[in-house]
Design an enzyme around this catalytic site. Structure first.
Site, mmCIF file in Angstrom:
data_model
loop_
_atom_site.group_PDB
_atom_site.id
_atom_site.type_symbol
_atom_site.label_atom_id
_atom_site.label_comp_id
_atom_site.label_asym_id
_atom_site.label_seq_id
_atom_site.Cartn_x
_atom_site.Cartn_y
_atom_site.Cartn_z
ATOM 1 N N GLU A 69 9.774 -4.596 1.642
ATOM 2 C CA GLU A 69 8.448 -3.975 1.710
ATOM 3 C C GLU A 69 8.520 -2.515 1.246
ATOM 4 O O GLU A 69 7.640 -2.033 0.533
ATOM 5 C CB GLU A 69 7.888 -4.071 3.129
ATOM 6 C CG GLU A 69 6.451 -3.655 3.245
ATOM 7 C CD GLU A 69 5.473 -4.583 2.542
ATOM 8 O OE1 GLU A 69 4.703 -4.084 1.691
ATOM 9 O OE2 GLU A 69 5.449 -5.781 2.824
ATOM 10 N N GLU A 76 5.296 -0.129 -6.571
ATOM 11 C CA GLU A 76 3.863 0.103 -6.772
ATOM 12 C C GLU A 76 3.588 1.553 -7.165
ATOM 13 O O GLU A 76 2.773 1.817 -8.056
ATOM 14 C CB GLU A 76 3.071 -0.256 -5.518
ATOM 15 C CG GLU A 76 2.950 -1.750 -5.304
ATOM 16 C CD GLU A 76 2.104 -2.102 -4.094
ATOM 17 O OE1 GLU A 76 1.699 -1.195 -3.341
ATOM 18 O OE2 GLU A 76 1.848 -3.300 -3.909
ATOM 19 N N LYS A 94 3.756 -5.592 -10.029
ATOM 20 C CA LYS A 94 3.305 -5.496 -8.642
ATOM 21 C C LYS A 94 3.275 -6.867 -7.962
ATOM 22 O O LYS A 94 3.717 -7.014 -6.816
ATOM 23 C CB LYS A 94 1.915 -4.859 -8.586
ATOM 24 C CG LYS A 94 1.921 -3.375 -8.888
ATOM 25 C CD LYS A 94 0.501 -2.838 -8.768
ATOM 26 C CE LYS A 94 0.463 -1.333 -8.804
ATOM 27 N NZ LYS A 94 -0.868 -0.812 -8.467
ATOM 28 N N ASP A 95 2.764 -7.870 -8.655
ATOM 29 C CA ASP A 95 2.665 -9.205 -8.068
ATOM 30 C C ASP A 95 4.048 -9.805 -7.817
ATOM 31 O O ASP A 95 4.269 -10.474 -6.805
ATOM 32 C CB ASP A 95 1.861 -10.135 -8.980
ATOM 33 C CG ASP A 95 0.388 -9.777 -9.033
ATOM 34 O OD1 ASP A 95 -0.059 -8.897 -8.262
ATOM 35 O OD2 ASP A 95 -0.330 -10.380 -9.869
#
Length: 125
Positions: A69, A76, A94-95
């Site tokens: 995370e 990001e 990002k995905d």
């Protein structure tokens, strides 16, 4: 623009890392969710007295999900810096980073079921 500060010592490096975690905790809802779930898992582990081996697996998976995370947050930020306007490759980056977290979280949930479900079953039945 002034270049970012470089760590001169271990303690300064640690301070930079803590600052990064604090920023992510303040700005990333999903990271706060992961920390909340991790706290609940630790409490459940203490209450259900999981084994040392099970603790090793649980702690490793907690660290993996939270680490991913944090890495996703960094990716990001870099993508937003490099591509301030929407771009298909920025979306892919990002995905894909988010997908890595999803894989780790689902795997962790499955392991959690394998560790905790038998103990809960014994406790209630």
């Amino acid at each position: 623009m002034k270049p970012p500060a470089r760590a001169r010592s271990f303690w300064q490096s640690l301070a930079f890392a803590i600052a990064g975690m604090n920023h992510a905790l303040k700005s990333q809802r999903n990271l706060r969710i992961h920390f909340t779930v991790a706290a609940a898992v630790v409490i459940a582990g203490l209450v259900l007295r999981i084994s040392r081996t099970e603790w090793a697996v649980v702690v490793t998976l907690i660290a993996l999900v939270i680490g991913l995370e944090l890495l996703n947050t960094a990716i990001e930020a870099l993508v937003d810096l490099a591509s301030p306007v929407p771009h298909p490759l920025a979306k892919v980056a990002k995905d894909t980073a988010a997908g890595a977290i999803l894989v780790a979280a689902v795997g962790s949930a499955i392991v959690g079921l394998l560790v905790f479900l038998p103990r809960c079953w014994q406790l209630f039945f």
